[in-house]
Write an enzyme that holds these catalytic residues in place. Structure first.
Site, mmCIF file in Angstrom:
data_model
loop_
_atom_site.group_PDB
_atom_site.id
_atom_site.type_symbol
_atom_site.label_atom_id
_atom_site.label_comp_id
_atom_site.label_asym_id
_atom_site.label_seq_id
_atom_site.Cartn_x
_atom_site.Cartn_y
_atom_site.Cartn_z
ATOM 1 N N LYS A 84 -2.772 -10.595 -4.204
ATOM 2 C CA LYS A 84 -1.815 -9.508 -4.431
ATOM 3 C C LYS A 84 -0.466 -10.134 -4.768
ATOM 4 O O LYS A 84 0.040 -10.989 -4.020
ATOM 5 C CB LYS A 84 -1.705 -8.667 -3.161
HETATM 6 O O1 G3P Z 1 -1.156 -1.555 0.653
HETATM 7 C C1 G3P Z 1 -0.105 -0.991 -0.033
HETATM 8 C C2 G3P Z 1 0.184 0.461 0.252
HETATM 9 O O2 G3P Z 1 -0.984 1.189 0.345
HETATM 10 C C3 G3P Z 1 1.192 0.712 1.322
HETATM 11 O O3 G3P Z 1 1.193 2.024 1.801
HETATM 12 O O4 G3P Z 1 1.848 3.716 3.456
HETATM 13 O O5 G3P Z 1 3.047 1.516 3.436
HETATM 14 O O6 G3P Z 1 3.416 3.180 1.620
HETATM 15 P P1 G3P Z 1 2.445 2.648 2.615
#
Ligand code: G3P
Length: 214
Positions: free
Chosen positions: A83
């Protein structure tokens, strides 16, 4: 649509695998930090438990340092996907890793132009963060629609991972748009099965079944 679990929690991953519908895992530095475990052993355990792709994020800022991190993580298991954040350095890293046959997931995508450049650099996946756009009163799913249209226009093979999913509606909208993947928290996976009419229907069937002579 493939379903990835957005977690670094091994218990959630094992529970998710029991559903029989999980195709991969995505992690990020915040999810890893929550686990309070040593990083490399944690990734080894996740990649061993999950047969599909497992995204592992680089955290260095210089391209050569990111590439060194990526090579170290990619050596952990064949299913590691690196990533990489979307910025100038990230693009260079994606291009270098693509040349070495290492798969990438370009993260923190908030605009269609970022997604197009990531694809041109050779990204395997891009991750638009729909929930974080909705959080600031934007339209996260409109971004996914735009990326899907642009990728269709040019037959781009980069896969769209709908990320930062907050609830089942995001999951359904992602599928309606035709996103390749939705990466979802474990809590959302469990919510996808819930329906009050299913629960009350089951209850009624079981009650009526008591009246049937065996
Ligand atoms: O893994 C990346 C993403 O899904 C993060 O989600 O909930 O931290 O905005 P969030």
């Amino acid at each position: 649509m493939k379903i990835f679990l957005d977690t670094a929690n091994i218990t959630e991953i094992k529970k998710g695998l029991a559903f029989g519908v999980i195709d991969g895992v995505t992690t990020n530095p915040s999810l890893v930090a929550k686990e309070q475990r040593e990083f490399i052993p944690l990734i080894k355990e996740i990649t061993a438990a999950m047969p599909g792709p497992v995204s592992v994020e680089v955290t260095a800022s210089k391209p050569e340092e990111m590439i060194a991190q990526a090579e170290k993580y990619a050596a952990i298991a064949a299913n590691v996907v690196i990533k990489v954040p979307i910025n100038l350095e990230g693009l260079q890293v994606v291009k270098a890793l693509a040349g070495r046959g290492i798969k990438t997931n370009v993260t923190l995508i908030f605009s269609p132009s970022q997604a197009l450049l990531a694809a041109k650099a050779g990204a395997t996946y891009v991750s638009p963060f729909v929930g974080r756009i909705d959080d600031i009163s934007g339209d996260g799913m409109a971004l996914v629609e735009d990326i899907a249209l642009i990728y269709d226009n040019y037959n781009i093979a980069t896969e769209i991972i709908v990320a930062s999913v907050r609830h089942p509606l995001h999951f359904v909208q992602a599928a309606k748009i035709g996103a390749d993947v939705a990466t979802i928290p474990f809590v959302t996976l469990a919510q996808l099965l819930n329906h009050p009419l299913t629960a009350s229907g089951m209850e009624r069937f079981l009650k009526d079944w008591q009246k049937v002579k065996p």
